[in-house]
Design an enzyme around this catalytic site. Structure first.
Site, mmCIF file in Angstrom:
data_model
loop_
_atom_site.group_PDB
_atom_site.id
_atom_site.type_symbol
_atom_site.label_atom_id
_atom_site.label_comp_id
_atom_site.label_asym_id
_atom_site.label_seq_id
_atom_site.Cartn_x
_atom_site.Cartn_y
_atom_site.Cartn_z
ATOM 1 N N ASP A 6 1.000 -1.486 0.336
ATOM 2 C CA ASP A 6 -0.392 0.120 -0.167
ATOM 3 C C ASP A 6 0.898 0.965 0.260
ATOM 4 O O ASP A 6 0.893 1.469 1.313
ATOM 5 C CB ASP A 6 -0.277 0.152 1.510
ATOM 6 C CG ASP A 6 -2.219 1.360 1.423
ATOM 7 O OD1 ASP A 6 -2.174 2.111 0.249
ATOM 8 O OD2 ASP A 6 -2.823 0.676 1.337
ATOM 9 N N ALA A 7 1.228 1.475 -1.283
ATOM 10 C CA ALA A 7 2.131 2.940 -1.439
ATOM 11 C C ALA A 7 1.876 4.146 -2.036
ATOM 12 O O ALA A 7 2.307 4.602 -1.928
ATOM 13 C CB ALA A 7 3.199 1.481 -1.921
ATOM 14 N N LYS A 8 0.612 3.910 -3.127
ATOM 15 C CA LYS A 8 -0.105 5.204 -3.394
ATOM 16 C C LYS A 8 1.373 5.242 -4.610
ATOM 17 O O LYS A 8 1.160 6.514 -4.078
ATOM 18 C CB LYS A 8 -0.877 5.953 -2.173
ATOM 19 C CG LYS A 8 -1.952 5.020 -1.945
ATOM 20 C CD LYS A 8 -2.520 5.920 -0.629
ATOM 21 C CE LYS A 8 -3.551 4.875 0.131
ATOM 22 N NZ LYS A 8 -3.003 4.315 1.175
ATOM 23 N N ARG A 9 1.945 4.903 -5.060
ATOM 24 C CA ARG A 9 3.012 5.669 -5.949
ATOM 25 C C ARG A 9 2.094 6.143 -6.998
ATOM 26 O O ARG A 9 1.154 5.660 -7.143
ATOM 27 C CB ARG A 9 4.475 4.466 -6.412
ATOM 28 C CG ARG A 9 4.677 3.767 -4.828
ATOM 29 C CD ARG A 9 5.456 5.200 -3.938
ATOM 30 N NE ARG A 9 6.269 5.082 -3.619
ATOM 31 C CZ ARG A 9 6.368 4.714 -1.776
ATOM 32 N NH1 ARG A 9 5.586 4.934 -1.417
ATOM 33 N NH2 ARG A 9 7.296 4.353 -1.687
#
Length: 275
Positions: free
Chosen positions: A94-97
């Protein structure tokens, strides 16, 4: 992992539960602070207690990055532990890059080649060339932010032009970039009533659904509006499971809460004729 393999695991475990490993050093039981790696010690016990009723784990990288090198080491050990001991479990970064193409390519390399995550959450704001580098990795998944569960979702996601909301345009456009075998979407449980309309746009894609439990989303409404013929849902619970207790019985209490969610999911899978 293919969508069919994921569905087979859902049927086997009678669960579409994703446990969020949002491990906060300030919230874990105090006795773990005496261990050499408190974050990993906590994660390991949570995993040991919940793996048989869980089909996915989702570490939120902010909780690890905030601790610098030690946090990254804890994260890598956590992923390796799951991979080695429970290879059937889907692991989400869950990095939302999401950045320009060459930068996204490096993010993809970090999460897929080095860390060996199965998937990564990606922000779509910069468009196709910021997402495509993640989609070039075989047997890996992009989980694209579509409709989130936070209050700020109303700032942009519901903006409308020509009777089309922004989140709907994001889904329609991005669905052309990948396939049902490498592209999932984040849809918040607190927007469960909109899942039926989203299913009209993407009937066969898997959806990652946060917001059930501590954020107040309804599991029944999510299943009613979002389930498809392969279940098509990974419903995340973080705080409601991993912080069920702050005492030495934390893992046992986490298991109790995870089993309670799994039992509700089993009933819903039966109602929809999937098990």
């Amino acid at each position: 992992m293919t969508s069919q393999e994921l569905f087979e695991n859902i049927k086997k475990k009678k669960s579409f539960l994703c446990v969020g490993l949002d491990t906060d050093i300030n919230k874990i039981p105090r006795h773990l602070l005496d261990t050499t790696d408190p974050i990993f010690a906590f994660n390991k016990q949570i995993i040991d207690a919940t793996h048989d009723v869980t089909v996915a784990y989702k570490p939120n990288l902010a909780f690890y990055e905030s601790l610098g090198v030690n946090g990254w080491n804890s994260l890598e050990k956590t992923v390796n532990y799951i991979k080695y001991n429970h290879p059937d479990i889907f692991i989400i970064a869950d990095a939302k890059r999401g950045d320009i193409g060459n930068t996204s390519a490096m993010y993809a390399k970090a999460f897929f080649d080095h860390m060996e995550f199965d998937s990564v959450t990606v922000a779509p704001y910069m468009g196709e060339d910021s997402v495509k580098p993640f989609l070039t990795h075989v047997d890996k998944w992009v989980i694209l932010l579509a409709l989130t569960s936070n209050k700020g979702a109303f700032d942009f996601q519901f903006m409308e032009e020509n009777n089309e909301k922004l989140y709907e345009k994001v889904i329609k456009t991005s669905a052309q970039w990948g396939t049902e075998e490498n592209l999932m979407y984040v849809v918040g449980a607190t927007k469960a009533e909109m899942l039926a309309d989203i299913r009209k746009l993407i009937p066969n894609h898997f959806l990652l659904v946060p917001g059930v439990g501590a954020q107040g989303g309804s599991l029944e409404e999510v299943a009613k509006n979002g389930m498809n013929n392969k279940c098509g849902l990974l419903v995340n619970s973080s705080r409601g499971i991993i912080y069920a207790s702050d005492a030495e019985d934390f893992a046992a209490k986490a298991r109790e809460n995870a089993i309670a969610v799994q039992q509700d999911m089993e009933k819903l899978l039966k109602v929809h004729g999937l098990i």
